[in-house]
Design a protein around this motif. Structure first.
Motif, mmCIF file in Angstrom:
data_model
loop_
_atom_site.group_PDB
_atom_site.id
_atom_site.type_symbol
_atom_site.label_atom_id
_atom_site.label_comp_id
_atom_site.label_asym_id
_atom_site.label_seq_id
_atom_site.Cartn_x
_atom_site.Cartn_y
_atom_site.Cartn_z
ATOM 1 N N ASP A 1 1.094 -1.337 -0.036
ATOM 2 C CA ASP A 1 0.069 0.006 -0.057
ATOM 3 C C ASP A 1 0.881 1.254 -0.071
ATOM 4 O O ASP A 1 2.297 1.439 0.394
ATOM 5 C CB ASP A 1 -0.845 0.000 1.143
ATOM 6 N N PRO A 2 0.356 2.515 -0.221
ATOM 7 C CA PRO A 2 1.099 3.599 -0.380
ATOM 8 C C PRO A 2 2.091 4.011 0.754
ATOM 9 O O PRO A 2 3.181 4.254 0.770
ATOM 10 C CB PRO A 2 0.166 4.787 -0.597
ATOM 11 N N LYS A 3 1.449 3.735 2.022
ATOM 12 C CA LYS A 3 2.229 3.849 3.335
ATOM 13 C C LYS A 3 3.285 3.102 3.309
ATOM 14 O O LYS A 3 4.540 3.618 3.611
ATOM 15 C CB LYS A 3 1.267 3.947 4.357
ATOM 16 N N GLU A 4 3.343 1.805 3.125
ATOM 17 C CA GLU A 4 4.406 0.980 3.148
ATOM 18 C C GLU A 4 5.367 1.125 1.994
ATOM 19 O O GLU A 4 6.436 1.265 2.279
ATOM 20 C CB GLU A 4 3.975 -0.455 3.070
ATOM 21 N N ARG A 5 5.039 1.404 0.945
ATOM 22 C CA ARG A 5 5.972 1.893 -0.176
ATOM 23 C C ARG A 5 6.939 3.080 0.047
ATOM 24 O O ARG A 5 7.807 3.035 -0.407
ATOM 25 C CB ARG A 5 5.095 2.007 -1.575
ATOM 26 N N ILE A 6 6.124 4.170 0.494
ATOM 27 C CA ILE A 6 7.108 5.171 1.172
ATOM 28 C C ILE A 6 8.049 4.851 2.083
ATOM 29 O O ILE A 6 9.208 5.168 2.168
ATOM 30 C CB ILE A 6 6.088 6.261 1.436
ATOM 31 N N ARG A 7 7.598 3.926 3.144
ATOM 32 C CA ARG A 7 8.682 3.629 4.100
ATOM 33 C C ARG A 7 9.603 2.702 3.648
ATOM 34 O O ARG A 7 10.921 3.012 4.060
ATOM 35 C CB ARG A 7 7.852 3.001 5.199
ATOM 36 N N PHE A 8 9.306 1.863 2.525
ATOM 37 C CA PHE A 8 10.216 0.969 2.222
ATOM 38 C C PHE A 8 11.364 1.962 1.337
ATOM 39 O O PHE A 8 12.455 1.455 1.360
ATOM 40 C CB PHE A 8 9.597 -0.100 1.197
ATOM 41 N N ARG A 9 10.712 3.054 0.431
ATOM 42 C CA ARG A 9 11.689 3.740 -0.423
ATOM 43 C C ARG A 9 12.568 4.449 0.652
ATOM 44 O O ARG A 9 13.624 4.405 0.062
ATOM 45 C CB ARG A 9 10.856 4.450 -1.281
ATOM 46 N N ASN A 10 11.993 4.901 1.620
ATOM 47 C CA ASN A 10 13.013 5.582 2.380
ATOM 48 C C ASN A 10 14.334 4.613 2.917
ATOM 49 O O ASN A 10 15.225 5.243 3.238
ATOM 50 C CB ASN A 10 12.134 6.282 3.798
ATOM 51 N N ILE A 11 13.636 3.391 3.554
ATOM 52 C CA ILE A 11 14.766 2.696 3.682
ATOM 53 C C ILE A 11 15.715 2.294 2.832
ATOM 54 O O ILE A 11 17.001 2.310 3.150
ATOM 55 C CB ILE A 11 14.254 1.059 4.315
ATOM 56 N N ARG B 1 26.777 2.277 -0.543
ATOM 57 C CA ARG B 1 26.978 1.109 -1.388
ATOM 58 C C ARG B 1 25.962 1.301 -2.781
ATOM 59 O O ARG B 1 25.105 2.308 -2.808
ATOM 60 C CB ARG B 1 26.037 0.072 -0.624
ATOM 61 N N ILE B 2 26.137 0.349 -3.438
ATOM 62 C CA ILE B 2 25.324 0.383 -4.777
ATOM 63 C C ILE B 2 23.829 -0.535 -4.706
ATOM 64 O O ILE B 2 24.051 -1.610 -4.087
ATOM 65 C CB ILE B 2 26.219 -0.421 -6.104
ATOM 66 N N VAL B 3 22.803 0.177 -4.975
ATOM 67 C CA VAL B 3 21.593 -0.381 -4.962
ATOM 68 C C VAL B 3 20.976 -0.705 -6.555
ATOM 69 O O VAL B 3 20.896 0.134 -7.039
ATOM 70 C CB VAL B 3 20.384 0.174 -3.998
ATOM 71 N N LEU B 4 21.071 -1.939 -6.737
ATOM 72 C CA LEU B 4 20.502 -2.284 -7.987
ATOM 73 C C LEU B 4 18.917 -2.758 -7.900
ATOM 74 O O LEU B 4 18.573 -3.535 -7.364
ATOM 75 C CB LEU B 4 21.079 -3.426 -8.928
ATOM 76 N N LEU B 5 17.830 -1.683 -8.340
ATOM 77 C CA LEU B 5 16.638 -1.840 -7.944
ATOM 78 C C LEU B 5 15.777 -2.139 -9.460
ATOM 79 O O LEU B 5 15.467 -1.348 -10.344
ATOM 80 C CB LEU B 5 15.920 -0.681 -7.298
ATOM 81 N N SER B 6 15.190 -3.340 -9.441
ATOM 82 C CA SER B 6 14.189 -3.731 -10.675
ATOM 83 C C SER B 6 12.918 -3.515 -10.254
ATOM 84 O O SER B 6 12.396 -4.145 -9.340
ATOM 85 C CB SER B 6 14.886 -5.164 -11.037
ATOM 86 N N THR B 7 12.067 -2.519 -10.986
ATOM 87 C CA THR B 7 10.648 -2.499 -10.882
ATOM 88 C C THR B 7 10.085 -1.870 -12.168
ATOM 89 O O THR B 7 10.587 -1.327 -12.766
ATOM 90 C CB THR B 7 10.698 -1.209 -9.707
ATOM 91 N N HIS B 8 8.746 -2.014 -11.994
ATOM 92 C CA HIS B 8 7.890 -1.385 -12.870
ATOM 93 C C HIS B 8 7.038 -0.136 -12.417
ATOM 94 O O HIS B 8 6.335 0.206 -12.981
ATOM 95 C CB HIS B 8 7.050 -2.579 -13.405
ATOM 96 N N ILE B 9 7.410 0.135 -11.205
ATOM 97 C CA ILE B 9 6.568 1.079 -10.513
ATOM 98 C C ILE B 9 7.511 2.460 -10.556
ATOM 99 O O ILE B 9 8.318 2.774 -9.966
ATOM 100 C CB ILE B 9 6.353 0.745 -9.035
ATOM 101 N N VAL B 10 6.929 3.223 -11.590
ATOM 102 C CA VAL B 10 7.642 4.202 -12.097
ATOM 103 C C VAL B 10 8.026 5.419 -10.773
ATOM 104 O O VAL B 10 9.200 6.035 -10.849
ATOM 105 C CB VAL B 10 7.073 5.144 -13.034
ATOM 106 N N SER B 11 7.199 5.476 -10.029
ATOM 107 C CA SER B 11 7.139 6.533 -8.955
ATOM 108 C C SER B 11 8.400 6.340 -8.032
ATOM 109 O O SER B 11 9.040 7.083 -7.531
ATOM 110 C CB SER B 11 5.854 6.658 -8.252
#
Length: 236
Positions: A107-117, A125-135
């Motif tokens: 849900d939007p709240k968890e997505r924001i929290r996860f993005r911040n983490i 460090r290098i973070v490689l993020l594979s996603t189709h969620i453009v935002s």
């Protein structure tokens, strides 16, 4: 694949120790408690026994799961599972963190929290993020790669990606029948009903109608341009 100029096949365990990985669906024992799960994986990853306790507590606090550390994983929500997943990926303090669709289904709240983490982890460090969620990409990525059928078709910063389609994004208002025609003819990134009229955001190399206004592109427009417009002379 090269890592610091060396073939990873020749690096063996040295390379694996550099990696942390969170698949979209990661395995866990549902009846295991969160803290025990991290301790178990820390042992599998051969962390020094004297460091396991402190590392487990540190990560549980970092992903905001310390208060539920003694709850069984099967009781966790999707967002809690994702946060536990990133905690296990960070156990060996990796230099490269690979995340596959980490916010899918949140849900939007968890997505924001996860993005911040993720953003906090990416400082050193290098973070490689594979996603189709453009935002998610717009908010946290400093370098974007667009891939199609295994080939890299575009890469750069957000500004560089969107600059490449400047002059190809339009906004216009049309009546019902005309709006339907535009929607069938062009790649429409947004369509909104406004009373008896329809507001459209169109991605096209040509001006879709005389009254259309050229606007600033965003990453979603760029995605639509490279994956649809370039495929068929401006149409689906």
């Amino acid at each position: 694949v090269l890592c610091n100029g060396a073939q990873i096949r020749e690096m063996g365990g040295e390379y694996r120790r550099m990696l942390g990985y969170l698949p979209q669906e990661f395995g866990y024992y549902p009846d295991m408690k969160a803290e025990r799960y991290l301790r178990y994986l820390a042992e599998l990853k051969a962390l020094p026994p004297e460091l396991i306790g402190d590392k487990t507590e540190e990560l549980l606090r970092m992903v905001e799961l310390y208060e539920v550390r003694n709850k069984k994983i099967k009781t966790f929500s999707g967002g809690m599972l994702r946060r536990l997943g990133i905690a296990q990926a960070m156990l060996n303090d990796p230099e490269i963190l690979i995340l596959d669709e980490p916010t899918a289904g949140l849900d939007p709240k968890e997505r924001i929290r996860f993005r911040n983490i993720i953003s906090s982890f990416s400082r050193n460090r290098i973070v490689l993020l594979s996603t189709h969620i453009v935002s998610d990409v717009e908010y946290i990525a400093d370098r974007i790669l667009l891939m199609k059928q295994g080939e890299l078709i575009r890469q750069g910063t957000l500004g560089q990606i969107t600059e490449g389609i400047r002059g190809c994004v339009w906004e216009c208002v049309a009546q019902g029948a005309q709006a339907e025609e535009l929607n069938e003819r062009y790649a429409v990134s947004n369509l909104r009903n406004c009373g008896d009229k329809v507001s459209l955001r169109i991605v096209a190399e040509e001006k879709p109608m005389q009254e259309a206004l050229c606007v600033e592109p965003n990453l979603e427009d760029a995605y639509l341009y490279y994956f649809t417009v370039k495929e068929g002379v401006g149409a689906y």
